[in-house]
Design a protein around this motif. Structure first.
Motif, PDB file in Angstrom:
ATOM      1  N   ILE A  15       0.852  -1.183   0.000  1.00  0.00           N
ATOM      2  CA  ILE A  15       0.000   0.000   0.000  1.00  0.00           C
ATOM      3  C   ILE A  15       0.889   1.234   0.000  1.00  0.00           C
ATOM      4  O   ILE A  15       2.081   1.156   0.318  1.00  0.00           O
ATOM      5  CB  ILE A  15      -0.963   0.035   1.205  1.00  0.00           C
ATOM      6  CG1 ILE A  15      -0.177   0.038   2.520  1.00  0.00           C
ATOM      7  CG2 ILE A  15      -1.939  -1.133   1.159  1.00  0.00           C
ATOM      8  CD1 ILE A  15      -1.049   0.221   3.743  1.00  0.00           C
ATOM      9  N   ILE A  16       0.296   2.375  -0.339  1.00  0.00           N
ATOM     10  CA  ILE A  16       1.045   3.628  -0.410  1.00  0.00           C
ATOM     11  C   ILE A  16       0.648   4.512   0.757  1.00  0.00           C
ATOM     12  O   ILE A  16      -0.531   4.817   0.946  1.00  0.00           O
ATOM     13  CB  ILE A  16       0.785   4.359  -1.740  1.00  0.00           C
ATOM     14  CG1 ILE A  16       1.183   3.471  -2.922  1.00  0.00           C
ATOM     15  CG2 ILE A  16       1.552   5.677  -1.792  1.00  0.00           C
ATOM     16  CD1 ILE A  16       0.782   4.026  -4.269  1.00  0.00           C
ATOM     17  N   LEU A  56     -13.210  -9.135   4.022  1.00  0.00           N
ATOM     18  CA  LEU A  56     -14.080  -8.499   3.030  1.00  0.00           C
ATOM     19  C   LEU A  56     -13.444  -7.211   2.496  1.00  0.00           C
ATOM     20  O   LEU A  56     -13.508  -6.923   1.299  1.00  0.00           O
ATOM     21  CB  LEU A  56     -15.444  -8.183   3.647  1.00  0.00           C
ATOM     22  CG  LEU A  56     -16.358  -9.374   3.953  1.00  0.00           C
ATOM     23  CD1 LEU A  56     -17.632  -8.891   4.640  1.00  0.00           C
ATOM     24  CD2 LEU A  56     -16.704 -10.126   2.663  1.00  0.00           C
ATOM     25  N   VAL A  57     -12.841  -6.438   3.401  1.00  0.00           N
ATOM     26  CA  VAL A  57     -12.154  -5.210   2.990  1.00  0.00           C
ATOM     27  C   VAL A  57     -11.022  -5.549   2.034  1.00  0.00           C
ATOM     28  O   VAL A  57     -10.853  -4.904   0.987  1.00  0.00           O
ATOM     29  CB  VAL A  57     -11.605  -4.459   4.225  1.00  0.00           C
ATOM     30  CG1 VAL A  57     -10.675  -3.323   3.796  1.00  0.00           C
ATOM     31  CG2 VAL A  57     -12.751  -3.913   5.074  1.00  0.00           C
ATOM     32  N   GLU A  58     -10.265  -6.578   2.384  1.00  0.00           N
ATOM     33  CA  GLU A  58      -9.141  -6.984   1.534  1.00  0.00           C
ATOM     34  C   GLU A  58      -9.622  -7.445   0.163  1.00  0.00           C
ATOM     35  O   GLU A  58      -9.049  -7.074  -0.869  1.00  0.00           O
ATOM     36  CB  GLU A  58      -8.356  -8.101   2.226  1.00  0.00           C
ATOM     37  CG  GLU A  58      -7.133  -8.561   1.450  1.00  0.00           C
ATOM     38  CD  GLU A  58      -6.336  -9.587   2.224  1.00  0.00           C
ATOM     39  OE1 GLU A  58      -6.018 -10.640   1.647  1.00  0.00           O
ATOM     40  OE2 GLU A  58      -6.035  -9.338   3.406  1.00  0.00           O
ATOM     41  N   LYS A  59     -10.688  -8.252   0.151  1.00  0.00           N
ATOM     42  CA  LYS A  59     -11.226  -8.743  -1.119  1.00  0.00           C
ATOM     43  C   LYS A  59     -11.736  -7.581  -1.973  1.00  0.00           C
ATOM     44  O   LYS A  59     -11.457  -7.511  -3.174  1.00  0.00           O
ATOM     45  CB  LYS A  59     -12.366  -9.726  -0.840  1.00  0.00           C
ATOM     46  CG  LYS A  59     -12.985 -10.364  -2.084  1.00  0.00           C
ATOM     47  CD  LYS A  59     -14.010 -11.425  -1.675  1.00  0.00           C
ATOM     48  CE  LYS A  59     -14.592 -12.125  -2.903  1.00  0.00           C
ATOM     49  NZ  LYS A  59     -15.401 -11.232  -3.741  1.00  0.00           N
ATOM     50  N   ARG A  60     -12.488  -6.657  -1.337  1.00  0.00           N
ATOM     51  CA  ARG A  60     -13.011  -5.500  -2.063  1.00  0.00           C
ATOM     52  C   ARG A  60     -11.874  -4.659  -2.639  1.00  0.00           C
ATOM     53  O   ARG A  60     -11.931  -4.216  -3.794  1.00  0.00           O
ATOM     54  CB  ARG A  60     -13.853  -4.647  -1.114  1.00  0.00           C
ATOM     55  CG  ARG A  60     -14.325  -3.300  -1.683  1.00  0.00           C
ATOM     56  CD  ARG A  60     -15.531  -3.460  -2.566  1.00  0.00           C
ATOM     57  NE  ARG A  60     -16.662  -3.981  -1.828  1.00  0.00           N
ATOM     58  CZ  ARG A  60     -17.524  -3.245  -1.130  1.00  0.00           C
ATOM     59  NH1 ARG A  60     -17.384  -1.935  -1.091  1.00  0.00           N
ATOM     60  NH2 ARG A  60     -18.539  -3.807  -0.501  1.00  0.00           N
ATOM     61  N   THR A  61     -10.842  -4.437  -1.837  1.00  0.00           N
ATOM     62  CA  THR A  61      -9.713  -3.613  -2.275  1.00  0.00           C
ATOM     63  C   THR A  61      -8.957  -4.290  -3.412  1.00  0.00           C
ATOM     64  O   THR A  61      -8.590  -3.649  -4.403  1.00  0.00           O
ATOM     65  CB  THR A  61      -8.756  -3.330  -1.102  1.00  0.00           C
ATOM     66  OG1 THR A  61      -9.489  -2.815   0.005  1.00  0.00           O
ATOM     67  CG2 THR A  61      -7.673  -2.339  -1.510  1.00  0.00           C
ATOM     68  N   ASP A  74      -7.444   4.955   0.630  1.00  0.00           N
ATOM     69  CA  ASP A  74      -8.328   4.065  -0.119  1.00  0.00           C
ATOM     70  C   ASP A  74      -8.834   2.936   0.778  1.00  0.00           C
ATOM     71  O   ASP A  74     -10.028   2.619   0.797  1.00  0.00           O
ATOM     72  CB  ASP A  74      -7.604   3.459  -1.322  1.00  0.00           C
ATOM     73  CG  ASP A  74      -7.243   4.479  -2.382  1.00  0.00           C
ATOM     74  OD1 ASP A  74      -7.974   5.473  -2.512  1.00  0.00           O
ATOM     75  OD2 ASP A  74      -6.227   4.285  -3.063  1.00  0.00           O
ATOM     76  N   LEU A  75      -7.911   2.316   1.516  1.00  0.00           N
ATOM     77  CA  LEU A  75      -8.278   1.224   2.419  1.00  0.00           C
ATOM     78  C   LEU A  75      -9.262   1.699   3.483  1.00  0.00           C
ATOM     79  O   LEU A  75     -10.259   1.031   3.777  1.00  0.00           O
ATOM     80  CB  LEU A  75      -7.020   0.661   3.086  1.00  0.00           C
ATOM     81  CG  LEU A  75      -6.285  -0.472   2.363  1.00  0.00           C
ATOM     82  CD1 LEU A  75      -4.967  -0.752   3.053  1.00  0.00           C
ATOM     83  CD2 LEU A  75      -7.137  -1.728   2.355  1.00  0.00           C
ATOM     84  N   GLU A  80     -14.833   1.793   5.964  1.00  0.00           N
ATOM     85  CA  GLU A  80     -16.082   2.479   6.326  1.00  0.00           C
ATOM     86  C   GLU A  80     -17.261   1.906   5.533  1.00  0.00           C
ATOM     87  O   GLU A  80     -18.332   1.642   6.098  1.00  0.00           O
ATOM     88  CB  GLU A  80     -15.957   3.978   6.069  1.00  0.00           C
ATOM     89  CG  GLU A  80     -15.039   4.702   7.033  1.00  0.00           C
ATOM     90  CD  GLU A  80     -14.996   6.199   6.765  1.00  0.00           C
ATOM     91  OE1 GLU A  80     -15.890   6.710   6.049  1.00  0.00           O
ATOM     92  OE2 GLU A  80     -14.070   6.852   7.248  1.00  0.00           O
ATOM     93  N   ALA A  81     -17.064   1.715   4.226  1.00  0.00           N
ATOM     94  CA  ALA A  81     -18.144   1.210   3.374  1.00  0.00           C
ATOM     95  C   ALA A  81     -18.551  -0.204   3.784  1.00  0.00           C
ATOM     96  O   ALA A  81     -19.744  -0.523   3.868  1.00  0.00           O
ATOM     97  CB  ALA A  81     -17.711   1.241   1.913  1.00  0.00           C
ATOM     98  N   VAL A  82     -17.577  -1.072   4.058  1.00  0.00           N
ATOM     99  CA  VAL A  82     -17.871  -2.457   4.437  1.00  0.00           C
ATOM    100  C   VAL A  82     -18.608  -2.521   5.770  1.00  0.00           C
ATOM    101  O   VAL A  82     -19.561  -3.296   5.944  1.00  0.00           O
ATOM    102  CB  VAL A  82     -16.569  -3.289   4.486  1.00  0.00           C
ATOM    103  CG1 VAL A  82     -16.800  -4.633   5.180  1.00  0.00           C
ATOM    104  CG2 VAL A  82     -16.035  -3.523   3.075  1.00  0.00           C
TER     105      VAL A  82
END
Length: 453
Positions: A15-16, A56-61, A74-75, A80-82
């Protein structure tokens, strides 16, 4: 390293960070942050649920950033969305508060301002102080200015500040003496490099310095030669989209007193024609280069550092909503480009929105790490822009939210559209554009400028 187990094949690996540094992704940090948010809310849940949500966050990202590296922000946006989508409203609110507190801790170390992308806090504080002195540091302040009929005064004050910074930059070039042979005006997309280049040229010309523009945009390779993603979009934001070898060859020849024939690039057709414009640099002339990646070392490696002056331009905005959330600089520039691309490159604003992840990736990789090498920084953010930006673009954001809400590969576009729409919603956009001067930097994006772009 210890995070290797958290980086399965096909998932996120790096990640950045906010300063542009690339670091290993560690899922446990997401899990712990989610669990702490749950514990801080009255409805909490188990660590196992936090682990499920982190996956789920990891999969979505991973699905959203197939060929790109996500940023920390971004993460956090996806966390927040998840949380919201899985019914953990209280935990989501606690996580938002946690993010805000972390931001406040960072700001408290340097001053209560929004500063990212390697820009010195002292400079950002001066921007905030100017905005506060003119009553335009918040959405509420701009609304008040419009209601009081003082919008034209704000326009003039912003233009005067920007003109003064351009004059100061020109003076700094002159202070460097006759050794400067190449002035580089660099900065991220839609920061206002072209107008600033024109004004720098005017400023230095008054002091007897003859300047000659070196148009880097003509050195793009044919669009069909750029890699295409699954959506048919091209990544022309990377320095490698330009013919760097030919740029350096021509720079070297020009500074040696030789003539060259530069190419021409047609943005409507995506085609380049070689050997079009005859160009020669006299002994008393300085090359002036407006370049997105002018700070990237390979772009001008054929020119010795002693002969370069690097000017950096960015929208160093300090505009807040009522809850102290700042308008992100990259979102500000996105809106500028959505308007400009629609009339200058025949791009639908939605295409610009979905392409923006390429822009941000390139900024983080090829611009931000080199900001420490610049000789002068100009702030191109004009608080008076936002009512106009809302008036021209606001209708597109609900459409983008509807289109991309459930498309995980378009989450950057969805989250960005949602963020911008929520930020601009309370802003009054009933302003008269006629008070914006014909030579204003903002005209580079909305049109009707006295300058030829």
């Amino acid at each position: 390293d210890s995070s290797t187990a958290n980086r399965p094949m096909g998932a996120i690996r790096t990640i950045i960070k906010r300063d542009g540094q690339l670091v290993w992704y560690d899922r446990s940090r997401i899990t712990n942050a989610i669990f702490k948010a749950a514990a801080a809310s009255s409805g909490g849940f188990s660590f196992e649920e936090a682990e499920r949500l982190a996956l789920l966050v990891e999969k979505r990202t991973a699905e959203s950033y197939v060929e790109l590296i996500p940023t920390v922000e971004d993460l956090q946006d996806i966390v927040e969305a998840v949380l919201m989508e899985n019914g953990h409203i209280k935990a989501a609110r606690a996580y938002i508060i946690y993010r805000q507190k972390r931001t406040e801790i960072r700001e408290a170390k340097q001053g209560a301002v929004e500063a990212t992308d390697n820009i010195p806090y002292k400079l950002i504080y001066e921007v905030l102080r100017w905005n506060m002195e003119h009553g335009c540091e918040s959405i509420e302040g701009i609304n008040r200015i419009i209601e009081e009929g003082s919008y034209p005064d704000l326009v003039m004050a912003c233009e005067e500040r920007y003109a003064n910074e351009c004059r100061a930059a020109g003076k700094r070039v002159l202070d460097h003496g006759d050794g400067v042979r190449l002035v580089i005006v660099a900065g991220p997309s839609s920061s206002g490099k072209t107008t600033t280049t024109i004004k720098m040229k005017q400023q230095l010309s008054r002091h007897g310095k003859k300047l000659k523009a070196f148009h880097v945009d003509n050195y793009f390779f044919d669009l069909e030669d750029h890699p295409m993603d699954e959506f048919g979009d091209y990544d022309y934001e990377t320095p490698q989209a330009l013919d760097i070898e030919l740029i350096n060859k021509h720079l070297e020849q020009l500074l040696a007193g030789k003539s060259v024939k530069t190419p021409h690039y047609d943005f409507h057709t995506g085609k380049r024609t070689l050997n079009v414009y005859e160009m020669h640099l006299e002994d008393n002339e300085i090359l002036l280069m407006d370049c997105l990646h002018g700070l990237y070392s390979d772009m001008t490696r054929s020119v010795a550092d002693a002969h370069k002056f690097r000017l950096y331009i960015e929208t160093l905005g300090q505009l807040r909503k009522g809850n102290d959330e700042f308008m992100r600089w990259t979102d500000h520039r996105l809106m500028r480009r959505m308007i400009r691309d629609s009339w200058s490159r025949s791009h639908d604003p939605m295409l610009t929105l979905t392409h923006w992840h390429y822009v941000r990736k390139s900024e983080l990789q090829y611009i931000i790490p080199f900001i420490g090498n610049v000789d002068f920084v100009v702030n191109s953010a004009m608080p008076y822009e936002f009512p106009v930006l809302k008036n021209k673009l606001f209708r597109h954001f609900p459409e983008a939210i509807q289109l991309y809400r459930d498309d995980f590969k378009r989450q950057d576009a969805f989250l960005r559209a949602q963020r911008v729409m929520q930020f601009l919603e309370p802003l009054n956009d009933a302003v008269d554009l006629s008070c914006i001067p014909e030579d204003a930097l903002f005209r580079e994006f909305i049109g009707d400028s006295v300058y030829q772009y």
